[in-house]
Design an enzyme around this catalytic site. Structure first.
Site, short mmCIF file in Angstrom:
data_model
loop_
_atom_site.label_atom_id
_atom_site.label_comp_id
_atom_site.label_asym_id
_atom_site.label_seq_id
_atom_site.Cartn_x
_atom_site.Cartn_y
_atom_site.Cartn_z
CG HIS A 1 0.46 8.93 -6.99
ND1 HIS A 1 -0.67 9.29 -6.28
CD2 HIS A 1 0.32 9.54 -8.19
CE1 HIS A 1 -1.45 10.05 -7.02
NE2 HIS A 1 -0.87 10.21 -8.20
CG HIS B 1 0.35 6.26 -0.72
ND1 HIS B 1 -0.67 6.95 -1.33
CD2 HIS B 1 -0.18 5.75 0.43
CE1 HIS B 1 -1.77 6.86 -0.59
NE2 HIS B 1 -1.50 6.12 0.48
CG HIS C 1 -1.78 1.17 1.40
ND1 HIS C 1 -3.12 1.14 1.08
CD2 HIS C 1 -1.53 2.43 1.82
CE1 HIS C 1 -3.65 2.34 1.30
NE2 HIS C 1 -2.70 3.14 1.76
CD GLU C 2 1.65 3.58 3.67
OE1 GLU C 2 1.83 4.65 3.04
OE2 GLU C 2 0.61 3.37 4.33
#
Length: 676
Positions: A474, A471, A467-468
């Protein structure tokens, strides 16, 4: 010499952590503010007529030194804090709040911005420039530029107060987390706990020079205890301590702070002409209004609640059957859920953990990013770190050009807050023909390696890392001109799409085979385990959904109405939680007093974003599944339309360009097993 005020003479312009002293920050902030003010004055006093480049663009690139000092300082405040840093934070936060108001309430500056905005139809702007202009204008209008002087003064007071209150809120939560330990000296109280959790507790005790075993409220210590400890009284003790953070009528009590924050936020929104704080926030979100958010959450509630109630009844019956328990309490949930999961799927975290060695999982994430986006990660030792646990990587594209610098910080320690997050030390932007590449970091709290074992992750921690890392991608793959439109600078209810979509690869055999290898034997995770991971993915999904919805509805409760009549945090929570309640209430506990997402982080009126983005990610990943989970063409579309574009266009336009259609909630309900 204060390195923070100089051009960094480091590899790739990275933060010179080894040369920065805590006492450097305050003078660097003061100098950074003074320099930024000079840049603003130059824009205001420019004799030329206001234009896009001499006003909007100049404003976008101003305050660079201040921005870098802030990002370094506040990242340390979260990940490596101490009394001195906390004291400095209390000093600089009102200064920064005052400075940003000096800009937003500067009449001459706003006049120039407005002149450009009013003439936008006659300007030949790119899509990104038009977005920047729109955002710059709104950042003034939405923050009081059109207010009369007396109201501007009050706005400044509110902002100053809010910045200090949210800092105190976070520091109180950290102090309460650090203040509690469960010290066990009788070995029989360890019954049920896995060997790794016992070993980690022994090491914590040794670090404190204590006999026996010590468990803390940090997640890697707290969660295994709540999931496996047979001693119900000790589970209760841990749960009560965890739920009482900021709610103990002591020096770290957050109740009054919560009430002050919501009242000030409401007053601020009213000053600016909005009905509530949520109305103000949601005007700049995909969801647009509190009514839409409530309707979104309540629609999901209608679909999830029957499933959740059925699951809760099954869990209660199971606890009664095996232990004669009449009432399931909050400290029983994780414990019996794990036992039921083992019974239904013959699968438990302890069986899976040997296949999820932290280093291999991280390499797996790198490998997957390589297959999708053609980037590679190489660990380097010549970049400064703020703590010995931090590791640094150069990220390069297929041509060998630098894409980003990547930092990882994975283990709990005293000066680090709980949870997991992605952040950056430098944004990506293009200036004077140079594409400045970003410096991105992910911070987690995983179990440390011990003398006998590497760091082994639960499956839940594997998805947290992915999940991190989503990010981080991105941020790393950003390719925009302006720093404030770059990377994760997007609508809050869009920012979770890149992170949540990455979690999907953790369930795919093709991806798991890349990194899920037994740490001792090197054996790939057995296919039957993969099948069971997929089967168990929807286990108690109704209850999990209800829990997320309860947090989103609580957030809306605090922020989508006038809070003047709310006199008591606890009774307000009971009322807000009633539609989603399954477990009996625990009188000694409160959620809001440690709800850092909405009272310290940026999620006020935005907690619904996690569920909102789940709709996007389920729909987007369905597209990957149709084409192949490593299909380069689909990955390129995702990178080109979403990851690299940051906040340069409205997220729905970007999403439709990638997917060819608007997202459908059915994909999420199907994945969650909530569609009949």
């Amino acid at each position: 010499m204060n390195l923070l005020t100089q051009k960094f003479n480091t590899k790739h312009d990275t933060a010179p952590f080894n040369g920065i002293k805590t006492e450097d920050f305050l003078p660097a902030f003061k100098e950074g503010i003074a320099e930024a003010k000079k840049e603003i004055d130059a824009i205001v006093n420019n004799p030329e007529a206001p234009g896009f480049s001499n006003t909007i663009e100049a404003l976008s690139f101003s305050g660079n030194m201040l921005e870098r000092t802030s990002s370094i300082f506040f990242n340390l405040h979260s990940a490596e804090t101490n009394d001195e840093i906390q004291k400095t934070a209390m000093e600089v936060s009102p200064m920064l709040s005052e400075f940003s108001n000096d800009i937003r309430l500067n009449k001459e500056l706003f006049a120039r911005v407005k002149a450009v905005y009013d003439s936008k139809d006659s300007l030949d702007l790119t899509t990104e420039q038009a977005t920047l202009l729109d955002k710059k204008y709104k950042s003034f209008a939405r923050n009081g530029a059109n207010l009369p002087e007396d109201k501007k003064t009050r706005l400044r007071e509110i902002d100053k107060e809010l910045s200090q209150l949210s800092l105190r809120f976070g520091e109180n939560v950290l102090a309460e987390t650090n203040a509690f330990t469960l010290h066990i000296t009788d070995e029989k109280d360890l019954s049920g706990l896995p060997e790794g959790a016992i070993e980690a507790a022994r090491e914590i005790a040794m670090g404190m020079e204590k006999e026996g075993w010590v468990f803390t409220l940090d997640f890697p210590s707290y969660m295994p205890f709540m999931t496996y400890a047979d001693n119900r009284d000790l589970r209760k003790k841990m749960a009560l301590a965890f739920g009482a953070k900021g709610f103990q009528k002591n020096e770290f009590d957050n109740q009054e702070i919560v009430l002050q924050i919501v009242k000030l936020r409401h007053e601020r929104a009213n000053l600016l002409g909005y009905k509530s704080h949520a109305d103000f926030v949601l005007e700049e979100r995909m969801a647009e209004s509190p009514e839409k958010v409530r309707s979104f959450l309540n629609d999901l509630l209608v679909k999830a609640k029957p499933a959740a109630q059925k699951e809760f009844a099954e869990l209660s019956a199971f606890a009664k059957e095996i232990d004669g328990l009449d009432h399931l309490e909050k400290w029983d949930g994780a414990y019996y859920a794990e036992k039921l999961k083992q019974k239904l799927f013959n699968l438990d975290d302890e069986k899976l953990k040997p296949y999820f060695e932290l280093d291999k999982v991280l390499k797996g994430a790198f490998n997957i990013a390589g297959k999708l986006y053609g980037i590679s990660f190489t660990e380097v030792q010549d970049i400064d770190k703020y703590h010995k646990d931090v590791r640094t990587y150069e990220v390069k594209d297929e041509n060998g050009d630098l894409t980003a610098i990547f930092y990882t910080d994975f283990f709990p320690r005293k000066g680090k807050r709980n949870g997991a997050w992605m952040t950056s030390f430098k944004s990506q932007y293009i200036k004077d023909g140079i594409n400045e590449r970003p410096h991105v970091s992910i911070v987690c709290n995983f179990t440390k390696p011990t003398e006998t074992k590497p760091s082994l992750l639960t499956f839940n921690e594997v998805t947290t890392l992915f999940h991190e890392f989503g990010h981080a991608l991105h941020g790393m793959l950003a390719n925009t001109t302006y720093p404030n439109l770059s990377g994760t600078s997007v609508y809050w209810d869009f920012v979770e799409l890149p992170s949540q979509i990455m979690e999907n690869w953790c369930y795919e055999p093709e991806a798991l085979e890349l990194f899920a290898h037994h740490y001792k034997t090197g054996e790939v995770i057995p296919m039957e385990y993969i099948e069971k991971i997929k089967e168990s993915a929807t286990f108690q999904e109704g209850m999990a959904t209800l829990r997320q919805l309860s947090f989103g509805l609580l957030d809306m409760g605090w922020h989508a109405q006038d809070p003047a009549a709310i006199g008591d945090v606890k009774s307000f929570e009971i009322e807000q939680f009633s539609p989603t309640q399954l477990y009996p209430d625990v009188q000694e506990n409160a959620m809001s007093t440690a709800f850092s997402h909405i009272f310290q982080g940026g999620y006020s009126s935005g907690y619904y974003s996690y569920k909102w983005a789940e709709v996007l990610d389920a729909d987007a990943f369905e597209y990957f599944q149709e084409k192949g989970i490593f299909d380069r063409e689909t990955a390129s579309k995702f990178k080109d339309n979403i990851l690299s574009k940051g906040g340069t266009e409205h997220p729905m336009l970007l999403y439709k360009r990638f997917r060819g259609q608007e997202p459908k909630p059915e994909a999420l309900l199907k994945r969650a097993g909530l569609l009949a």
